[in-house]
Design a protein around this motif. Structure first.
Motif, mmCIF file in Angstrom:
data_model
loop_
_atom_site.group_PDB
_atom_site.id
_atom_site.type_symbol
_atom_site.label_atom_id
_atom_site.label_comp_id
_atom_site.label_asym_id
_atom_site.label_seq_id
_atom_site.Cartn_x
_atom_site.Cartn_y
_atom_site.Cartn_z
ATOM 1 N N UNK A 4 0.865 -1.175 0.000
ATOM 2 C CA UNK A 4 0.000 0.000 0.000
ATOM 3 C C UNK A 4 0.907 1.233 0.000
ATOM 4 N N UNK A 5 0.340 2.370 -0.305
ATOM 5 C CA UNK A 5 1.132 3.598 -0.390
ATOM 6 C C UNK A 5 1.654 3.964 1.001
ATOM 7 N N UNK A 6 2.942 4.281 1.126
ATOM 8 C CA UNK A 6 3.504 4.561 2.454
ATOM 9 C C UNK A 6 2.978 5.835 3.101
ATOM 10 N N UNK A 13 -5.312 -5.737 9.000
ATOM 11 C CA UNK A 13 -5.071 -7.118 8.593
ATOM 12 C C UNK A 13 -6.246 -7.653 7.783
ATOM 13 N N UNK A 14 -7.459 -7.268 8.164
ATOM 14 C CA UNK A 14 -8.646 -7.730 7.438
ATOM 15 C C UNK A 14 -8.626 -7.249 5.985
ATOM 16 N N UNK A 15 -8.181 -6.009 5.760
ATOM 17 C CA UNK A 15 -8.083 -5.482 4.397
ATOM 18 C C UNK A 15 -7.083 -6.291 3.578
ATOM 19 N N UNK A 42 -0.475 -15.940 3.606
ATOM 20 C CA UNK A 42 -0.255 -14.510 3.451
ATOM 21 C C UNK A 42 0.540 -14.036 4.651
ATOM 22 N N UNK A 43 1.680 -13.431 4.386
ATOM 23 C CA UNK A 43 2.577 -12.984 5.450
ATOM 24 C C UNK A 43 2.668 -11.466 5.397
ATOM 25 N N UNK A 48 2.963 -1.754 5.514
ATOM 26 C CA UNK A 48 2.343 -1.501 4.220
ATOM 27 C C UNK A 48 2.585 -2.599 3.194
ATOM 28 N N UNK A 49 2.960 -3.797 3.623
ATOM 29 C CA UNK A 49 3.313 -4.831 2.649
ATOM 30 C C UNK A 49 2.939 -6.217 3.140
#
Length: 122
Positions: A4-6, A13-15, A42-43, A48-49
């Motif tokens: 995601x954009x920093x 976590x749900x997103x 998924x780790x 943001x990653x």
């Protein structure tokens, strides 16, 4: 890898889980309700990653075809990005990335044309 954009707040976590499920469903690696889908993990690497790890072998031993997986995953990421931002911001960002259609005549790419006289030379 999904980032995601920093400059934006850290996604929940749900997103990230919902995004990884959408990517896996779009690529056909892990369709919802399919018992023969590839297993995945998924780790979350940072704020943001995330990284999605999926072996390409299904439980029955068949191998998944990863032919268009990158393009499909990228399309899902674009959809998630567009749905997370207001429409105006998406349009402005897309317009900002677009190169100009016509190069201005004063640019070094188009030097001024040499003037020719209308009279014919012998």
């Amino acid at each position: 890898m999904v980032r995601s954009h920093p400059d934006l707040p850290s996604p929940s976590d749900a997103f990230f889980i919902a995004t990884s499920r959408r990517i896996l469903a779009a690529t056909g690696l892990a369709a919802p309700g399919d018992p023969q889908s590839c297993r995945s993990a998924t780790v979350r690497v940072g704020e943001h990653e995330i990284r999605i790890i999926t072996p390409l072998v299904r439980p029955d031993g068949t191998i998944a075809d990863p032919g268009r997986d990158r393009a499909l995953a990228l399309a899902v990421c674009h959809l998630v990005d567009a749905s997370a931002q207001p429409r105006h911001q998406v349009a402005v960002a897309a317009a900002a990335r677009r190169p100009p259609l016509v190069t201005p005549p004063s640019s070094p790419i188009h030097p001024p044309a040499a003037r020719t006289s209308s009279a014919r030379r012998p």
